[in-house]
Write a protein that holds these residues in place. Structure first.
Motif, PDB file in Angstrom:
ATOM      1  N   ALA A   1       0.832  -1.207   0.000  1.00 27.04           N
ATOM      2  CA  ALA A   1       0.000   0.000   0.000  1.00 27.04           C
ATOM      3  C   ALA A   1       0.868   1.258   0.000  1.00 27.04           C
ATOM      4  CB  ALA A   1      -0.925  -0.013   1.218  1.00 27.04           C
ATOM      5  N   LEU A   2       1.916   1.270   0.815  1.00 28.78           N
ATOM      6  CA  LEU A   2       2.812   2.437   0.857  1.00 28.78           C
ATOM      7  C   LEU A   2       3.533   2.643  -0.472  1.00 28.78           C
ATOM      8  CD1 LEU A   2       4.450   2.215   4.405  1.00 28.78           C
ATOM      9  CD2 LEU A   2       3.083   4.102   3.510  1.00 28.78           C
TER      10      LEU A   2
ATOM     11  N   GLY B   1      -1.202  10.886  -5.876  1.00 30.31           N
ATOM     12  CA  GLY B   1      -0.354  10.221  -4.895  1.00 30.31           C
ATOM     13  C   GLY B   1      -0.498  10.808  -3.509  1.00 30.31           C
ATOM     14  N   TYR B   2      -0.651  12.143  -3.433  1.00 29.43           N
ATOM     15  CA  TYR B   2      -0.840  12.770  -2.123  1.00 29.43           C
ATOM     16  C   TYR B   2      -2.136  12.295  -1.472  1.00 29.43           C
ATOM     17  CZ  TYR B   2       2.814  15.955  -3.756  1.00 29.43           C
ATOM     18  OH  TYR B   2       3.987  16.491  -4.232  1.00 29.43           O
ATOM     19  N   VAL B   3      -3.194  12.247  -2.253  1.00 35.58           N
ATOM     20  CA  VAL B   3      -4.478  11.766  -1.717  1.00 35.58           C
ATOM     21  C   VAL B   3      -4.358  10.309  -1.282  1.00 35.58           C
ATOM     22  CG1 VAL B   3      -6.873  11.258  -2.303  1.00 35.58           C
ATOM     23  CG2 VAL B   3      -5.840  13.412  -3.044  1.00 35.58           C
ATOM     24  N   ALA B   4      -3.639   9.511  -2.095  1.00 37.47           N
ATOM     25  CA  ALA B   4      -3.474   8.104  -1.746  1.00 37.47           C
ATOM     26  C   ALA B   4      -2.682   7.942  -0.452  1.00 37.47           C
ATOM     27  CB  ALA B   4      -2.775   7.375  -2.892  1.00 37.47           C
TER      28      ALA B   4
ATOM     29  N   GLY C   1      -4.852   8.857   2.396  1.00 37.13           N
ATOM     30  CA  GLY C   1      -5.797   7.768   2.621  1.00 37.13           C
ATOM     31  C   GLY C   1      -5.161   6.589   3.317  1.00 37.13           C
ATOM     32  N   VAL C   2      -3.926   6.260   2.930  1.00 41.47           N
ATOM     33  CA  VAL C   2      -3.217   5.158   3.588  1.00 41.47           C
ATOM     34  C   VAL C   2      -2.971   5.478   5.053  1.00 41.47           C
ATOM     35  CG1 VAL C   2      -1.010   3.934   3.682  1.00 41.47           C
ATOM     36  CG2 VAL C   2      -2.154   4.239   1.502  1.00 41.47           C
ATOM     37  N   ALA C   3      -2.564   6.722   5.341  1.00 43.57           N
ATOM     38  CA  ALA C   3      -2.299   7.115   6.730  1.00 43.57           C
ATOM     39  C   ALA C   3      -3.570   7.042   7.572  1.00 43.57           C
ATOM     40  CB  ALA C   3      -1.711   8.522   6.768  1.00 43.57           C
ATOM     41  N   VAL C   4      -4.648   7.643   7.072  1.00 38.95           N
ATOM     42  CA  VAL C   4      -5.912   7.636   7.824  1.00 38.95           C
ATOM     43  C   VAL C   4      -6.417   6.211   8.001  1.00 38.95           C
ATOM     44  CG1 VAL C   4      -8.318   8.375   7.789  1.00 38.95           C
ATOM     45  CG2 VAL C   4      -6.511   9.973   7.101  1.00 38.95           C
ATOM     46  N   GLY C   5      -6.367   5.425   6.915  1.00 32.03           N
ATOM     47  CA  GLY C   5      -6.830   4.047   7.012  1.00 32.03           C
ATOM     48  C   GLY C   5      -6.001   3.219   7.978  1.00 32.03           C
TER      49      GLY C   5
ATOM     50  N   GLY D   1       0.998   4.227   9.228  1.00 31.16           N
ATOM     51  CA  GLY D   1       0.434   5.568   9.370  1.00 31.16           C
ATOM     52  C   GLY D   1       1.499   6.623   9.581  1.00 31.16           C
ATOM     53  N   VAL D   2       2.470   6.330  10.435  1.00 31.88           N
ATOM     54  CA  VAL D   2       3.540   7.287  10.711  1.00 31.88           C
ATOM     55  C   VAL D   2       4.383   7.533   9.451  1.00 31.88           C
ATOM     56  CG1 VAL D   2       5.658   7.670  12.030  1.00 31.88           C
ATOM     57  CG2 VAL D   2       3.631   6.745  13.166  1.00 31.88           C
ATOM     58  N   VAL D   3       4.733   6.465   8.739  1.00 28.62           N
ATOM     59  CA  VAL D   3       5.550   6.608   7.529  1.00 28.62           C
ATOM     60  C   VAL D   3       4.795   7.370   6.451  1.00 28.62           C
ATOM     61  CG1 VAL D   3       6.651   5.329   5.648  1.00 28.62           C
ATOM     62  CG2 VAL D   3       6.930   4.566   8.012  1.00 28.62           C
ATOM     63  N   ALA D   4       3.505   7.084   6.279  1.00 25.31           N
ATOM     64  CA  ALA D   4       2.716   7.761   5.241  1.00 25.31           C
ATOM     65  C   ALA D   4       2.623   9.265   5.517  1.00 25.31           C
ATOM     66  CB  ALA D   4       1.331   7.141   5.154  1.00 25.31           C
TER      67      ALA D   4
END
Length: 354
Positions: free
Chosen positions: A245-246, A262-265, A268-272, A289-292
């Protein structure tokens, strides 16, 4: 012909004494003596398996070392003789290696308690060895298919690598079904990830955004399978899914025109990831989440300022973002860990309703 009669479990003599003491003390209902006996038997068997004799571990290690010598000898032989072989001979050698590795994996499983025991996660030593052999067979099968297709396909065609890595993914999955291991799951993920670029190219979706979104979808699907228990190694499944995912979200940023996708993705990955961590408090989700967050914020700042921050500004923005994200992650972890205890205290403090 194998017998279909069930194998009677071996009773540990210590279990009867333990169950009798529990029944005599009133800790176990006499009517559930058989259930308690089975539970204690399984517990004692688990302790025995943990303290397995060193000879069994040495046998497993010897198997890996022997396989490594065989592979090394094959590589040396192929490297020296490969240019002198015809394409047909090369394909035949790879196909033969595939069959030998599959047969070796099946033999390892059948020598012990059978393939059913491997599928059930039992007989860990043979399961791990068989998993390595099946994954090696997947690599050899990928080479066989890729070489065979490349002999007739156009050099610029991506059919050969797509079919090669697709074959690796399929054979790894089949091997995983027979002997579930971390190596088998990783082999399947590697094959799927490398087959995606050529697959999207075949569909006419050769840009980086499409490939990134495909990897992102595969990662989410991998995580769903991990949480449903399809992957026996849940932690490995979570790590693989989060990495996919990342990588998928970040790869979409590399396209200059559509960086916002990519920014939106990434957001989204961080929030998810943070949301899933609240429900399933596993470290891969928190780390993702932290890395995203750490990845998306500096990149957005660079775009908004037209790269005027400079290297020092980028490092500062990245460091501050990482600190904030890490503090938020630690705070979230503290809340998730303490939440069950708080609920129990509040529940106990409520007066009984009449």
């Amino acid at each position: 012909m194998t017998s279909t009669h069930p194998v009677r479990p071996v009773r540990d003599p210590r279990a009867a004494a333990v169950v009798k003491a529990l029944v005599d003390q009133g800790l176990v209902d006499p009517g559930r003596r058989d259930e308690a006996q089975s539970l204690v038997d399984r517990s004692l068997a688990g302790q025995a398996s943990v303290s397995a004799p060193l000879t069994r571990r040495f046998a497993e290690l010897a198997g890996y070392v022997g396989a490594a010598f065989v592979v090394a000898a094959a590589i040396i032989f192929f490297a020296s003789q490969w240019p002198d072989l015809s394409e047909g001979q090369q394909v035949a050698l790879l196909a033969g290696s595939t069959l030998v590795l599959v047969a070796a994996g099946l033999a390892v499983g059948l020598v012990g308690q059978g393939l059913a025991a491997l599928r059930a996660g039992e007989d860990a030593v043979r399961r791990r060895l068989a998993g390595v052999l099946f994954t090696a067979a997947a690599v050899a099968a990928a080479g066989t298919v890729g070489l065979q297709v490349s002999t007739t396909a156009d050099p610029s065609d991506t059919t050969a690598p797509m079919l090669a890595f697709g074959t690796m993914a399929v054979v790894s999955l089949l091997g995983y079904l027979l002997a579930p291991t971390v190596v088998g799951q990783a082999g399947a993920a590697f094959g799927v990830m490398l087959a995606a670029p050529t697959g999207t190219d075949k569909l006419g979706l050769a840009d980086t955004v499409a490939l990134g979104l495909v990897w992102l979808v595969i990662g989410v699907g991998w995580l769903a399978l991990a949480e449903r228990g399809v992957w026996r190694e849940v932690a490995t499944g979570r790590v693989i899914g989060c990495l996919l995912a990342l990588v998928g979200a970040q790869s979409a940023v590399f396209v200059t025109e559509d960086r916002w996708v990519g920014y939106v993705a990434l957001v989204g990955v961080a929030v998810g990831a943070f949301a899933v961590y609240v429900v399933r408090p596993a470290w891969p989700y928190l780390a993702t989440g932290v890395v995203a967050v750490t990845a998306v914020v500096p990149q957005v700042l660079l775009d908004w300022t037209d790269d005027e921050l400079g290297p020092a500004g980028v490092l500062l923005a990245t460091g501050v973002t990482l600190l904030v994200a890490a503090l938020f992650g630690l705070r979230l972890r503290k809340e998730v860990v303490e939440a069950p205890e708080d609920r129990e205290v509040q529940h106990d403090a409520e007066p009984p309703r009449r």
